[in-house]
Design a protein around this motif. Structure first.
Motif, short mmCIF file in Angstrom:
data_model
loop_
_atom_site.label_atom_id
_atom_site.label_comp_id
_atom_site.label_asym_id
_atom_site.label_seq_id
_atom_site.Cartn_x
_atom_site.Cartn_y
_atom_site.Cartn_z
N MET A 341 36.22 50.51 68.68
CA MET A 341 35.60 51.16 67.53
C MET A 341 34.33 51.90 67.94
SD MET A 341 35.15 49.78 63.65
CE MET A 341 36.85 49.51 63.35
N ALA A 342 33.54 51.29 68.82
CA ALA A 342 32.30 51.92 69.27
C ALA A 342 32.57 53.24 69.99
CB ALA A 342 31.52 50.96 70.18
N ARG A 343 33.73 53.34 70.64
CA ARG A 343 34.09 54.58 71.35
C ARG A 343 34.60 55.66 70.40
NH1 ARG A 343 35.58 50.94 75.28
NH2 ARG A 343 37.64 50.61 74.36
N ARG A 344 35.12 55.26 69.23
CA ARG A 344 35.79 56.23 68.35
C ARG A 344 35.00 56.58 67.09
NH1 ARG A 344 41.12 56.97 69.53
NH2 ARG A 344 42.05 55.48 70.97
N VAL A 345 34.01 55.80 66.74
CA VAL A 345 33.40 55.95 65.42
C VAL A 345 32.36 57.05 65.39
CG1 VAL A 345 31.47 54.32 65.68
CG2 VAL A 345 32.59 54.58 63.45
N LEU A 346 32.30 57.71 64.24
CA LEU A 346 31.26 58.71 64.00
C LEU A 346 30.92 58.66 62.51
CD1 LEU A 346 29.80 60.95 65.66
CD2 LEU A 346 31.41 62.57 64.65
N CYS A 347 29.62 58.60 62.20
CA CYS A 347 29.21 58.60 60.79
C CYS A 347 28.82 60.01 60.38
CB CYS A 347 28.07 57.61 60.57
SG CYS A 347 28.63 55.90 60.56
N LEU A 348 29.51 60.53 59.36
CA LEU A 348 29.21 61.88 58.85
C LEU A 348 28.03 61.80 57.88
CD1 LEU A 348 32.81 63.28 58.12
CD2 LEU A 348 31.43 63.47 60.22
N PRO A 349 27.32 62.91 57.70
CA PRO A 349 26.16 62.88 56.79
C PRO A 349 26.55 62.50 55.37
CG PRO A 349 26.10 64.85 58.16
CD PRO A 349 27.44 64.21 58.39
N ILE A 350 25.76 61.64 54.77
CA ILE A 350 25.94 61.30 53.35
C ILE A 350 24.59 60.89 52.79
CG2 ILE A 350 26.69 58.89 53.81
CD1 ILE A 350 28.69 59.31 51.40
N PHE A 351 24.16 61.59 51.74
CA PHE A 351 22.89 61.26 51.07
C PHE A 351 22.88 61.97 49.72
CE2 PHE A 351 22.29 64.59 54.27
CZ PHE A 351 21.80 65.65 53.52
N PRO A 352 22.15 61.41 48.75
CA PRO A 352 22.28 61.91 47.37
C PRO A 352 21.88 63.36 47.18
CG PRO A 352 20.66 60.11 47.51
CD PRO A 352 21.34 60.19 48.83
N ASP A 353 20.93 63.89 47.95
CA ASP A 353 20.49 65.26 47.74
C ASP A 353 21.34 66.30 48.46
OD1 ASP A 353 18.36 64.57 46.06
OD2 ASP A 353 17.04 64.16 47.76
N MET A 354 22.46 65.89 49.05
CA MET A 354 23.29 66.86 49.76
C MET A 354 23.88 67.87 48.76
SD MET A 354 26.68 66.37 52.10
CE MET A 354 25.93 65.30 53.32
#
Ligand code: PLP
Length: 381
Positions: A341-354
């Motif tokens: 999982m550490a090799r494959r994971v990516l967190c995309l941007p997410i925040f309320p003011d987007m």
């Protein structure tokens, strides 16, 4: 011309005119810290909002974690996950516990209960799981194992603000749960944290721990640290609380838009939201699979080139950091799922003011490598 930077998260700020009256209140009553009126109000209102009975505010989530370990005077080994933010294991070291890493579940990214029992020794005193990305752990199974072996369960619930399952707030579970209210989290007080506990006696004990261990003017019962939240931080929390539902709702829209866009994109898998009746959409982790034209780092780099700054949460694994890599449980052969999982994971941007435009820009950039590999569209007739 390059597009403006989109960070993986952006702290939510309430309108300043809603913050300033609280600041005026602090100036009026000259109470700056040590459990002042705003601190008391935030403790009550947060406990109500979260649906928990006893909550103690802290100056940050890391000191809250260390105080939680101290609350039970935990000794020896503590079973935990390698797939988390470094504060989880660092807290164990600060309290002189030995972390024992156990592998995670490939779907939830949380500690795999089926693998916990094999890691228990006579020196084990507790389990420290993380509700990773706000996804609830298998709390029934963990409780069961803990009861059978006489272990405490402390949840690092830094990602789980406001998350409920069919039994209510996940923060009410375990012997204790800790929160982070850091600027990058779903609900922030600039810096901040909390411990959620089960009864008034424990809350009293925790309140003493965060105030040097002081019981009264003449009595100091334990070597506590200074974990107190100041009034200005509590003011930020109060101003923020009026907006939290709207913030989470907007996060939910972004989450839904990503899921729709990814559904027919080969090789990118959004981690599912399981076992929750209310989510906080704290993160948007995807796994980059073999059918995608780029590997995870390739996608990370390509997005970076167009000023979309994603994060590889959680890479490297905690068990691969130099201070932990020599532990027997840190052997990569012991943690294959976490390693993958550490090799494959990516967190995309997410925040309320987007904005919707930024959201569309991110989705297009993630789709681009697939489209580049397909035959060009016919021009419209
Ligand atoms: C953010 C975080 C912490 C630390 O909280 P701070 O408030 O930054 O000290 C601990 N554990 C996890 C899983 C976190 O994400």
């Amino acid at each position: 011309m390059t597009d403006k930077k989109i960070h993986v998260t952006q702290p939510f700020l309430p309108p300043i005119e809603e913050f300033l009256p609280y600041v005026q209140e602090i100036w009026n009553n000259r109470y700056l810290t040590n459990g002042g009126p705003l601190h008391q109000r935030l403790e009550r209102e947060l406990a109500d909002y979260l649906g928990v009975e006893h909550l103690a505010l802290f100056n940050n989530g890391t000191i809250a974690l260390i105080a939680a370990l101290q609350a039970f005077d935990l000794k020896g080994e503590v079973i935990t996950t390698p797939f988390s933010f470094v504060a989880t294991t660092n807290a164990l070291i600060w309290h002189k516990n030995t972390p024992v890493f156990v592998d995670i579940d490939p779907v939830t990214a949380n500690l795999d209960p089926a693998k916990i029992e094999a890691a228990i020794t006579p020196r084990t005193s507790a389990i420290l799981p993380v509700h990773c990305y706000g996804n609830p752990c298998d709390m029934e199974a963990i409780r069961d194992i803990a009861d059978r072996h006489g272990l405490k369960v402390i949840y690092d619930a830094a990602h789980a603000f406001g998350v409920h399952n069919d039994e209510g707030s996940v923060l009410a579970r375990g012997d204790l749960s800790t929160l982070s209210l850091h600027a990058t989290k779903v609900f922030n007080t600039f810096e901040g944290g909390a411990i959620i506990c089960r009864d008034a006696e424990m809350k009293q004990h925790i309140d003493e721990l965060k105030n040097f261990g002081i019981v009264d003017e003449l009595t100091v019962k334990v070597p506590g640290s200074n974990g107190k939240m100041s009034e200005i931080h509590a003011a930020m929390g109060l101003a923020q609380l009026n907006h939290i539902d709207a913030c989470i709702a907007r996060r939910g829209e972004i989450d839904a838009a990503y899921r729709t866009a990814l559904a027919d994109l080969p090789g990118l898998i959004a981690l599912p939201k399981l076992n929750q009746t209310r989510s906080n959409y704290a993160y948007f982790p995807i796994l980059v699979g073999d059918e995608y034209p780029l590997d995870r780092d390739g996608l990370y780099d390509q997005l970076r080139e167009v000023n979309i700054l994603t994060r590889r949460y959680f890479y490297p694994l905690l068990s691969d950091l130099p201070m932990y890599a020599d532990l027997p449980s840190a052997d990569p052969a012991n943690l294959p799922i976490a390693g993958d999982m550490a090799r494959r994971v990516l967190c995309l941007p997410i925040f309320p003011d987007m904005s919707d435009d930024d959201l569309a820009r991110i989705i297009e950039a993630v789709q681009a490598p697939v489209k580049a590999g397909q035959p060009a569209m016919q021009p419209a007739q």
